[in-house]
Each structure stands twice: as structure tokens, then as C-alpha cells.
Scaffold this active site. Structure first.
Site, PDB file in Angstrom:
ATOM      1  N   HIS A   1       0.841  -1.207   0.000  1.00 23.17           N
ATOM      2  CA  HIS A   1       0.000   0.000   0.000  1.00 23.17           C
ATOM      3  C   HIS A   1       0.874   1.255   0.000  1.00 23.17           C
ATOM      4  CE1 HIS A   1      -3.432   2.566   1.559  1.00 23.17           C
ATOM      5  NE2 HIS A   1      -2.381   3.273   1.945  1.00 23.17           N
ATOM      6  N   GLU A   2       1.793   1.327   0.948  1.00 25.32           N
ATOM      7  CA  GLU A   2       2.578   2.550   1.107  1.00 25.32           C
ATOM      8  C   GLU A   2       3.509   2.790  -0.085  1.00 25.32           C
ATOM      9  OE1 GLU A   2       2.071   4.838   3.273  1.00 25.32           O
ATOM     10  OE2 GLU A   2       0.584   3.717   4.406  1.00 25.32           O
TER      11      GLU A   2
ATOM     12  N   TYR B   1      -3.884  14.942  -3.060  1.00 21.09           N
ATOM     13  CA  TYR B   1      -4.302  14.197  -1.866  1.00 21.09           C
ATOM     14  C   TYR B   1      -5.418  14.926  -1.129  1.00 21.09           C
ATOM     15  CZ  TYR B   1      -3.541  10.646   1.730  1.00 21.09           C
ATOM     16  OH  TYR B   1      -3.682   9.585   2.591  1.00 21.09           O
TER      17      TYR B   1
ATOM     18  N   HIS C   1      -9.370   8.621   3.297  1.00 19.77           N
ATOM     19  CA  HIS C   1      -9.381   7.235   3.769  1.00 19.77           C
ATOM     20  C   HIS C   1     -10.806   6.682   3.859  1.00 19.77           C
ATOM     21  CE1 HIS C   1      -5.309   8.355   5.216  1.00 19.77           C
ATOM     22  NE2 HIS C   1      -5.032   7.072   5.048  1.00 19.77           N
TER      23      HIS C   1
END
Length: 348
Positions: free
Chosen positions: A171-172, A186, A267
Site C-alpha cells: 500500500h505505502e 491528496y 481514507h
């Protein structure tokens, strides 16, 4: 892209929500994590203000086709520059399990992108990747810093050793791929797409390593690193909103969350494109990385994907890529259409 953003596996909203219900001792640990995250954000903002936009992420390795990994021990400090070098590429295993897990899971992530998409590291040009393990004291997070380093906390109240989560590492590191390819802002829907890309490819890294078909996978993110307060997982791509008691992800646009928190719910609302991908992958036979993953990768690397992309604009690109690669009337194109229909995202 917002270069001051911090790509953490746990959002501040979830940290605060769990802290409200936790014991005083656990709550204190969680609040320390929030403080560390905020101090890092402020430090990055200050650096960005002095240096201007980031134009190059890291030095390119001289030899392509193999990973270039370095693992540093931060010794529980909050130092953001690399600490003691513990293991470099080709070195024998360390006595520290966290060092070895970071090294091995970096390697598995590299292997996935190299073997499935012929991508040589994060930037496609052999970029070295650094792991900074044992970051902070009881630090309940892990994050990609946008500069070639991943920071790993040992966990405290909510997580266990974050180096142990292959999908979390996938993921990261995918945040780096997204930064290079699409530079998705973002915030809002583009930020939720940014997070979803990381969940998609993080899950695919794990599925590839385990040799699972789409039907065999659990589609959970972070199941290997959650503590009792967040079991069974951080997120569910199959059923957003069901991963743990504080999971507030919507599963379709009918429940889209409009909020100023967490950069506009990056998120939270990532559950919508996550579910779309799950539907696409499970509508097709075999491993998810072969068709669904290829379509998503084609979309991520398509110049038409702009930094301010919306769910609708991204959905349209995935459908177009499915038609180009597999045919206009293919089962793959039909699956993409069905995936976005399932989450109520229009394709035009």
C-alpha cells in the site's frame, strides 16, 4: 500533489475515534501517535516552503532489474533522517525480525511490480527504497514520506509491528508509484483514488505472493498488523464499513461522506473505488492481477488521468482501457462496467 500530505496507513479520524473509547493508557498512546503525525506534517510543510515543489524523488540505482533496499534502525526516536544502517541489499539476515520483515516485504513488493507489470521499482527506473524501522515510541502507524523512505512504527494500542504487513507495505510503496505516474492530489475524490490505488495494489501484492485467485482472497487490508482494538482488519475492500467497530467507509456513492477532515475524507471514501475493484476482480475468473489489476495499472499510467481526477473520470478511463486491452464487447469490459455500477459511479 499536496507535498505536505502524509500517506499514513491509519487516518487521523480512526485514531481519534478509537482513542475516545480506549482505556486511558491506550488513549495516551494513540494521542502520542497523532502528535507525531502532526509534527511530521508540520516539518514537511516547513521544508516544502523553503525548497519549493519536489521534482525528483530519489537517486536512481545504477543496475536495473533488482531491488535496492536499505533498512535503518531509528531506535524509537522521531528522527526523520535515516538512523543506523542495519541491512543493505544482499546482506545476510539481521537478528532483528522487523529489519528482516521490512527487507523481505520490500522485495516481494518489488517482485510483484517487476514480474506483473515489468516495472523496475517505484519510479520504473530502479529507484532505491529505504525502510526506517522502530520509528517512535509505541507509534501506531506506518507511512510513505514521498521522498523514497517508508517509516514503520512498532505499534502500541491499535497496531502491532507494522513491518509484518505485506499488503500494508505494498500500500505505502504504491503511493510512490501513484506520485510518479499520476500525481493525484491528496484531497477529496482524487485523494480517495490515491488511497484506493494503494489498497488495490497492496492487496494484489499479497494475493500474488500467496498465489490466490480473486475468490480465494480475503480482501482485507492490514489483517496481519491490527491489535485487539481494530480487529479483524483496517479496511475491507469486499465490504467497506465492516472491517472493525470504527470503520465508517461507504460502499457506494449513495453514502459518500462529505467532510473537511482527513483531507476531505481520503481514507473514508476510498471504500467506494475499492469496492468497485473488488466487484471487477471477482466477476472475472482467476487471479485479480491478471485482468482487473492490469486494467487499473493501465489507467494509473494513462496520461489522461489528471491530478484532480474524480471517481467518474477515473472510471471512464478504466472502461476505456478494458476495451483497448481486451475488446469492446469483452467480459473484462463488462466487468468494469458492472463494478462501477455496483458503487453507483457514473462513467460519463
Amino acid at each position: 500533489m499536496n507535498h505536505n500530505s502524509l500517506h499514513c496507513i491509519l487516518s487521523p479520524d480512526i485514531l481519534r475515534a478509537v482513542a475516545r473509547d480506549a482505556s486511558p493508557e491506550d488513549s495516551a498512546r494513540i494521542l502520542r501517535t497523532l502528535e507525531i503525525d502532526q509534527s511530521f506534517r508540520l516539518a514537511r510543510a516547513e521544508i516544502a516552503g523553503r525548497q519549493g515543489p519536489v521534482t525528483q524523488m530519489a537517486a536512481v540505482a545504477e543496475v536495473g532489474g533488482v531491488p535496492h533496499r536499505t533498512i535503518y534502525d531509528q531506535a524509537h526516536s522521531q528522527q526523520t533522517t535515516p538512523g543506523k544502517l542495519v541491512r543493505a541489499e544482499g546482506d545476510p539476515a539481521s537478528a532483528d525480525p522487523s529489519v528482516n520483515a521490512a527487507y523481505d516485504n520490500f522485495g516481494l513488493t518489488y517482485k510483484f511490480f517487476q514480474e506483473v507489470f515489468s516495472r523496475d521499482s517505484i519510479d520504473g527506473q530502479g529507484m532505491p527504497i529505504r525502510a526506517l524501522v522502530h520509528y517512535g515510541n509505541d507509534y501506531d502507524n506506518a507511512f510513505w514520506d514521498g521522498q523514497g523512505s517508508m517509516f514503520f512504527g512498532d505499534g502500541g494500542a491499535m497496531l502491532t509491528d507494522t513491518t509484518q504487513g505485506l499488503d500494508v507495505i505494498g500500500h505505502e510503496l504504491t503511493h510512490g508509484v501513484t506520485q510518479i505516474e499520476a500525481n493525484l492530489t491528496y484531497s477529496g475524490q482524487s485523494g480517495a483514488l490515491n488511497e484506493s490505488m494503494s489498497d488495490v495494489f497492496g492487496s494484489l501484492v499479497k494475493q500474488y505472493h500467496l498465489g490466490q485467485t480473486a475468490d480465494q482472497a480475503d480482501w482485507l487490508i492490514g489483517a496481519d498488523i491490527v491489535g485487539p482494538l481494530l480487529k479483524p482488519a483496517l479496511r475491507s475492500m469486499k465490504a467497506p464499513g465492516t472491517a472493525h467497530a470504527h470503520d465508517n467507509q461507504p460502499a457506494d456513492m449513495g453514502s459518500y461522506v462529505k467532510t473537511m477532515a482527513d483531507n476531505g475524507g481520503v481514507h473514508i471514501n476510498s471504500g467506494i473505488p475499492n469496492k468497485a475493484f473488488y466487484v471487477v476482480a471477482t466477476s472475472l475468473d482467476g487471479p485479480a492481477w491478471k485482468a482487473a489489476g492490469q486494467i487499473w495499472y493501465d489507467a494509473l499510467t494513462n496520461p489522461r488521468l489528471k491530478p484532480n481526477a474524480t471517481f467518474t473520470s477515473f472510471a471512464a478511463i478504466t472502461l476505456n482501457q478494458a476495451r483497448i486491452r481486451f475488446g469492446t464487447t469483452s467480459s473484462e469490459a463488462d466487468a468494469v462496467q458492472a463494478g462501477w455500477d455496483a458503487v453507483k459511479v457514473p462513467l460519463h
